[in-house]
Design an enzyme around this catalytic site. Sequence first.
Site, short mmCIF file in Angstrom:
data_model
loop_
_atom_site.label_atom_id
_atom_site.label_comp_id
_atom_site.label_asym_id
_atom_site.label_seq_id
_atom_site.Cartn_x
_atom_site.Cartn_y
_atom_site.Cartn_z
NE ARG A 132 -0.42 0.90 4.82
CZ ARG A 132 -0.87 0.88 6.06
NH1 ARG A 132 -1.97 0.23 6.35
NH2 ARG A 132 -0.22 1.53 7.02
CB VAL A 146 12.03 -6.01 6.18
CG1 VAL A 146 11.39 -5.97 4.81
CG2 VAL A 146 11.47 -4.94 7.10
CB ALA A 160 9.19 -2.17 4.87
N GLY A 161 8.38 0.76 6.39
CA GLY A 161 8.70 1.64 7.52
C GLY A 161 7.48 1.80 8.39
CG LEU A 215 5.52 13.88 23.97
CD1 LEU A 215 4.99 14.77 25.10
CD2 LEU A 215 6.20 14.73 22.90
CG LEU A 216 12.91 10.03 24.98
CD1 LEU A 216 12.89 8.74 24.17
CD2 LEU A 216 14.27 10.71 24.83
CG ASN A 222 7.67 15.85 13.53
OD1 ASN A 222 7.30 16.94 13.96
ND2 ASN A 222 6.92 15.08 12.76
CE1 TYR A 257 9.03 7.05 10.15
CE2 TYR A 257 9.30 9.43 10.13
CZ TYR A 257 8.99 8.26 9.47
OH TYR A 257 8.67 8.30 8.14
#
Length: 445
Positions: free
Chosen positions: A216, A261, A288-289, A295-296, A344, A350
């Site tokens: 997708r 993966v 693929a991700g 928040l950390l 971000n 991420y």
Amino acid sequence: MADKYLELVNSGMTKKLAKLLGLPRPPRLRRYTPDTALLPGPVLVLGASARAQQLCDTLVSWGLDVRRHDAGQSKLGGIVLLLDELTDPEQLSELMLTTGAALRQLVPGARLVSFSRPALAENSPAVAAVRQGIDGLIRSLGREMRAGATANGIVLENETQLDSASALGALRFFFSGRSAYVDGQFLRVRTEYGELPADFRAPLRGKVAVVTGAARGIGADIARTLARDGAQVVLVDMPAAGDALAKVANEVGGTTLQLDVTAKDAGTRILDHALTRHGGLDLVVHNAGITRDKLLANMDAGRWDSVIAVNISAQLRMNEIFLAAKLPGLRVVSLASTSGIAGNRGQTNYAASKAGVIGMVRASAGLFAEHGGSIAAVAPGFIETEMTAKIPLGTRTVARLVLPSLMQGGLPVDVAEAIAFLGSDAAAGLNGSTLRVCGQSLVGA
Ligand code: NAD
């Protein structure tokens, strides 16, 4: 949603109303189809360079109407600025004023592309100043272009010439609708390696390409685009996405491989499948991700580890397998993100994984080059997919309308087009590069 807004502000009565209310009016972008002309009008080549004549000859052989002087009247589809021999910022004046006048003649969807040299510590201060100055100049021009026109640059590193295969490949990419959502960016030609395709309509003919996460979103459009460009495609995704994967595979006449993966044997299984079912492996797209935003301060091991595992560790492990196989001329293209460049909120995991991709690509370039291969990355900005549909409406609207010069989100196909180019032999000389496909978003600019 974005398309509906675009339609509303660009047609009939609602266009007039949008103008009256001062609403942002995103332009329609000139996207690629194999049957559209490379540029929507004549191209004006300004500036002096030792290989200018060779470049003009090539442009003519591409079917373009090439002008060396501004006639002042006729519409233009493109401008090429030869800035690679400048040695002092004062030399820019006359050329830039001529360029400014020519900008008024550009048609919608036109392209401006500069050629320049990198600013290096060993340059004289004046040379470094003019070269670095071009960076600011082109990025600013990108923000001044109108009606879907863009400005981008090609930086000729290591004595490469403006008529080398990858410089010409980059020029064609920037001219064409393939770069519709690329604005204010630079492609860096590092070596003379590379080869232009015999048939520009099928640059991947005869190639076997693997796309991970192809069921997708962006991955499905990468599979479609590579197939359109002539490649045989192996589509990889999780077993849970099997039905959707089969559907895309049927559409593009490709084969499927259901795997995670992150599995230790993923690289070996991909290699075996490509060699036994298709007789070779020429291109791998690590698409693929996943995101697992928090928040950390509220992060848990599951979220952190899964993002690192899918987005970067799996790629590192698979690349080791592909390198060990010593496949001649293997090309790899990986998905980074502007989040990895700018950071971000809520995406420490991420952003670490996607910045990691950029580092991995830079450090792997020499390893892939040993067997004539190359590796590159694409860093998308805001792309309209299921992943970004989850973003709250306010943030989404800012990301689409306010941040990018092109005033809209990109489409999955915009990322796919950049990948198809970077995965082609014409881009071999760009080895180690990361290209932003972000509509010139202010994020990380
Ligand atoms: P998506 O979630 O729509 O699709 C991702 C696909 O990858 C899915 O089909 C999923 O099943 C597959 N996948 C996930 N984990 C897998 C695994 N372990 N093994 C095999 N397949 C797996 O995402 P998308 O928006 O199409 O994004 C594709 C890529 O582009 C990702 O790497 C993403 O980080 C990157 N990206 C997207 C955007 C954007 O705006 N959408 C922006 C920047 C970067």
